[in-house]
Enzyme design. Structure first.
Site, PDB file in Angstrom:
ATOM      1  N   GLY A  44       2.000  -0.116  11.317  1.00  0.00           N
ATOM      2  CA  GLY A  44       1.531  -0.909  12.434  1.00  0.00           C
ATOM      3  C   GLY A  44       1.048  -2.263  11.955  1.00  0.00           C
ATOM      4  O   GLY A  44       1.352  -3.291  12.550  1.00  0.00           O
TER       5      GLY A  44
ATOM      6  N   ASN B  56      -4.055  -7.174   4.404  1.00  0.00           N
ATOM      7  CA  ASN B  56      -4.120  -8.135   3.312  1.00  0.00           C
ATOM      8  C   ASN B  56      -5.128  -9.225   3.659  1.00  0.00           C
ATOM      9  O   ASN B  56      -4.993  -9.899   4.685  1.00  0.00           O
ATOM     10  CB  ASN B  56      -2.745  -8.784   3.097  1.00  0.00           C
ATOM     11  CG  ASN B  56      -1.627  -7.774   3.092  1.00  0.00           C
ATOM     12  OD1 ASN B  56      -1.660  -6.796   2.354  1.00  0.00           O
ATOM     13  ND2 ASN B  56      -0.630  -7.998   3.935  1.00  0.00           N
TER      14      ASN B  56
ATOM     15  N   GLU C 129      -7.538  -3.920  11.680  1.00  0.00           N
ATOM     16  CA  GLU C 129      -7.248  -4.641  10.441  1.00  0.00           C
ATOM     17  C   GLU C 129      -8.378  -5.596  10.078  1.00  0.00           C
ATOM     18  O   GLU C 129      -8.687  -5.794   8.905  1.00  0.00           O
ATOM     19  CB  GLU C 129      -5.928  -5.408  10.561  1.00  0.00           C
ATOM     20  CG  GLU C 129      -4.725  -4.538  10.897  1.00  0.00           C
ATOM     21  CD  GLU C 129      -4.577  -3.343   9.985  1.00  0.00           C
ATOM     22  OE1 GLU C 129      -4.820  -3.473   8.760  1.00  0.00           O
ATOM     23  OE2 GLU C 129      -4.204  -2.260  10.483  1.00  0.00           O
TER      24      GLU C 129
ATOM     25  N   GLU D 122       0.822  -1.212   0.000  1.00  0.00           N
ATOM     26  CA  GLU D 122       0.000   0.000   0.000  1.00  0.00           C
ATOM     27  C   GLU D 122       0.858   1.266   0.000  1.00  0.00           C
ATOM     28  O   GLU D 122       1.805   1.360   0.784  1.00  0.00           O
ATOM     29  CB  GLU D 122      -0.911   0.005   1.241  1.00  0.00           C
ATOM     30  CG  GLU D 122      -1.992   1.048   1.172  1.00  0.00           C
ATOM     31  CD  GLU D 122      -2.980   0.930   2.336  1.00  0.00           C
ATOM     32  OE1 GLU D 122      -4.176   1.113   2.109  1.00  0.00           O
ATOM     33  OE2 GLU D 122      -2.550   0.632   3.460  1.00  0.00           O
TER      34      GLU D 122
END
Length: 827
Positions: free
Chosen positions: A265, A269, A300, A127
């Site tokens: 951090g 994915n 996440e 990213e």
């Protein structure tokens, strides 16, 4: 080399002519443990429709050996960033054989050798646009497709990707793993993790859905991996999202990999989330650290829906994933885990990041105007994350929690595996809430800036007026001397001045319960109450808001820095919330170093050093506070040598503080302080490395070596930053931190001119990640903005992203100069 930047306009035009059906990516990593080999073979086969005869693929690698279009070999047209494709048909199959390069910057395919055992580890990080460093493709989020990865690697290694392995074969010590195709996803969230990783397995089930779970880390960290605690939070999060999103987890398995030298951090994915190894605690950790890790895990996980299942069309709408994930991380933590005070840390720490960013001249709306990839890279900031999450919290209060989550559920169902913009989300939220959110979006998502709220004679005064729904809390002393809530009034603000009727109270707290996004000021009576009785306020959220108000007033030059530091010295030792304590201690160091007038700096440093030592020795043995004060001592002792003998005695074992574990990381922090003041030499640091010859130990040692207050040491550090391109991202940071350690302007001020002379060369020759670290890390902390203004005036044609970084640093410096001047006038 061609321009690696990509613009929104050109990718939009490409998306209008291309529809991608599939990717097959084959990577030969069999020789990855030979670090003399800089690159790897990568072959990509894409199937796609095209309505125009020409387009291009993105690739940043060493070379392109062959291109085949619809079965015919064609001449390679590669400028170092783009591979030209011509003569396309309506339906196409293109194969690109190329050589990629292993990374040491954390971008693309990062390669790391573990000094503890010599093992090699690989992982990818893409990213916003670094998949093109590993395979050729259409590097933009709106061209989604299924991906099939085939990876060759040493037979004994673990190989992980977004999907489960479909086939595995071995030949001559090399394994070839073919993974199942993914669902349609964007290039930037594909992932490969390869190496002798240690792993622990579990699973999570809900109804007919069974999700295999794995936690992985380097083998040398296996003894520190608390997989059970990580699995606990993971399962709690999957339960929370199953209950609230009503859309089954869409990516099959759920691996979480802790990787070395990581720039972030974590990264979302799908099926293969990567995290910084800082979350594998090598020693004692505070509850704030465990809470922070849980928040990141849940952040996440939220991305599996916000970002991975439904993806923004372009980086303008980055908030559609990051703001939601930031909000959900705190909400899920507070509702589903033991960290029920998660919103306290958010109000105090995450929002501080947003307030800082939103006061810069480069501030931007939450829905930003992102014209290219360089701008996108810099917009992973406090506005996109924390301000966006703050605004969402306010939206939940505005439309109601049920309507908000039902809008999310409709959004997932309507746009699964697709791409969206702001309007798509507002359509669903407006439908479920029955409210037209156009005006709300205009006020909060499409404008920039932060309001400041103050109470003056029963009138709430608002700078930068915008609509707020907030609570005003009145606190008084009860019979036992505690400060307790005696009344709360909710009020809607729109204008610059809003009258309010309030009872007489010892403490009046605007934005009580943290319902809105705004800085608040304490009136003088409330401030005096805080100065005498902050420790009597039991509510941690109220204390967090007060700590935040104090810090904002200090950095804005409205509260004297010495007054602020007295409050910290008086009440930080009694602060029971470890997140609030760690923030207060970090802010105290920043206040001393940036806002105390130069004439008072030496005394302020000494006073703070003594305060940290006293609080450390008086803290409860084995408590979070004891560990937090030990870390604060190391920071304070890097600029004042007054406690060097006591620190040396701790390290040598001559002094033992009951309950304080001198784990490797804490020992290195203390050695860093001694090195910065000239009280640790090379022999000391080499001896410590023998105790901790690990990746972290070597990075710490490098930082300590560069921190020594010696002109030749500083010169060598400076030269290494600019000339030694073999430095990894972590070692570059260590070198820069060592160069800046100790606040010794007398040793480094002469490099200011070289800094400005080098900026454009650094930006053009280094990757944006490495260049950004250099630009920010070495920015001169002088007493004048004149050199900055000269550079800006003479470099109007420089990259907009580079100029943004310099402009932001100029603003920080201007604030320091202004606030120091204010504090010189404070009696």
């Amino acid at each position: 080399m061609g321009d690696p930047n990509l613009t929104r306009d050109e990718t939009s035009r490409r998306a209008a002519t291309i529809s991608v059906h599939s990717y097959l990516v084959e990577l030969d990593l069999a020789a990855a443990d030979d670090h003399d080999l800089p690159g790897f073979a990568t072959t990509t086969t894409l199937a796609f429709s095209a309505s125009a005869p020409d387009t291009w693929l993105d690739f940043l690698g060493d070379s392109v050996e062959a291109v085949t279009i619809n079965g015919e070999s064609v001449a390679v047209q590669f400028d170092g960033a783009r591979i030209a494709l011509t003569g396309l048909r309506a339906e196409n199959v293109v194969t690109v054989a190329a050589t990629g390069r292993y990374s040491r910057s954390g971008e693309g395919l990062h390669r790391f050798r573990d000094p503890a055992d010599g093992a090699t580890y690989l992982y990818t990080q893409y990213e916003p646009a670094d998949a093109r460093r590993v395979f050729a493709g259409f590097e933009q989020p709106d061209l989604k497709a299924p991906f099939t990865f085939v990876v060759g690697a040493p037979e004994a290694w673990t190989v992980v990707s977004n999907q489960v392995a479909a086939q595995r074969s071995t030949n001559g010590g090399v394994q070839t793993v073919r993974f199942e195709p993914t669902v349609a996803i964007s290039t930037y969230i594909t992932a490969i993790v390869v190496g002798p990783y240690h792993f622990v397995e579990s699973n999570w089930s809900r109804d007919e859905l069974n999700v295999p779970l794995q936690v992985l880390c380097r083998a040398s960290l296996a003894n520190y991996l608390d997989a059970d605690a990580i699995f606990e939070v993971t399962k709690q999060g999957l339960d929370f999202y199953a209950d609230n999103f009503d859309y089954p987890y869409p990516f099959g398995k759920y691996d979480q990999v802790f990787v070395p030298e990581y720039n972030l951090g974590a990264m979302e994915n799908p099926g293969c989330v990567t995290f910084t190894e800082a979350y594998v605690f090598r020693g004692a950790a505070t509850q704030a650290q465990f809470e922070g890790r849980a928040n990141t895990i849940l952040h996440e996980m939220a991305h599996m829906w916000f970002g991975d299942l439904v993806t923004m069309r372009w980086w303008d709408d980055l908030w559609l994933k990051e703001s939601f994930a930031d909000y959900m991380g705190a909400e899920a933590s507070s509702v589903a885990t033991r960290f029920t005070d998660a919103w306290v840390a958010f109000a105090n720490r995450r929002k501080a990041w947003a307030y800082l960013q939103d006061q810069l001249p480069t501030t931007h709306p939450i829905v930003a105007d992102i014209t290219d990839l360089e701008a996108a890279k810099l917009n992973f900031d406090g506005i996109t994350y924390a301000k966006g999450a703050s605004v969402l919290k306010q939206l939940v209060a505005y439309v109601g929690r049920d309507a908000f989550f039902e809008g999310c559920r409709r959004y997932f169902r309507a746009h699964a595996f697709g791409n969206t913009t702001l309007d798509d989300l507002l359509t669903e939220l407006s439908a479920t809430s029955g409210r037209d959110l156009t005006a709300w979006a205009r006020a909060w998502l499409q404008t920039s800036g932060v309001s400041t709220l103050a109470l003056e004679d029963n009138v709430i005064v608002q700078t930068d007026p915008r609509p707020h729904r907030l609570a005003v809390g009145c606190y008084d002393f009860d019979d036992e001397g505690r400060l307790v809530l005696s009344g709360r009034t909710e009020v809607d603000l729109v204008a610059a001045r809003t009258p309010i009727e309030l009872p007489d109270a010892a403490l009046v707290l605007l934005n009580d319960a943290d319902l809105t996004y705004a800085k608040v000021r304490l009136d003088e009576r409330s401030l005096r109450t805080v100065e005498s009785s902050l420790d009597r306020l039991a509510d941690p959220l109220a204390r967090g808001l007060i700590w935040s108000a104090l810090w904002n007033a200090t950095r804005d030059g409205e509260l004297g820095v010495q007054r602020y530091l007295r409050i910290v010295r008086d009440f930080a030792p009694a602060e029971a919330n470890s997140a609030l304590l760690s923030s207060a201690l970090a802010n105290a160091v920043a206040a001393v170093e940036h806002y105390v007038p130069k004439s008072e700096l030496a005394a302020a440093r000494h006073d703070w050093l003594d305060a940290t030592w006293t609080s450390l020795t008086e803290a409860e043995p084995g408590s979070d506070a004891q560990l937090a004060w030990a870390r604060a001592l190391s920071a304070a002792a890097s600029t004042d040598a007054g406690r060097s003998s006591e620190i040396r005695a701790l390290l040598d074992g001559e002094t033992v503080l009951e309950g304080l574990p001198l784990d490797p990381d804490l020992r290195w922090l203390l050695w860093s302080a001694l090195a910065a003041t000239g009280h640790a030499n090379v022999d000391d640091l080499d001896a410590e490395l023998v105790r901790d010859d690990t990746a972290a130990g070597r990075t710490f040692r490098l930082r300590c070596l560069r921190a020594r207050p010696d002109a030749e040491v500083k010169q060598n550090a400076w030269e290494a930053v600019f000339a030694d391109t073999s430095l990894s991202n972590d070692h570059l940071d260590a070198t820069i931190a060592g160069f800046r350690a100790g606040g010794r302007r007398d040793l480094i001020a002469d490099y200011d001119g070289q800094y400005f002379a080098s900026l454009r060369r650094v930006w053009s020759e280094r990757s944006i990640e490495i260049a950004r670290r250099i630009v920010l890390g070495l920015f001169p902390g002088s007493d004048s903005v004149e050199p900055v203004d000269e550079w800006l005036a003479g470099n109007g044609d420089a990259s907009a992203a580079l100029r943004r970084l310099v402009v932001e640093q100029r603003d920080h410096l201007t604030r320091e100069i202004r606030v120091r001047a204010f504090n010189r006038s404070v009696v």
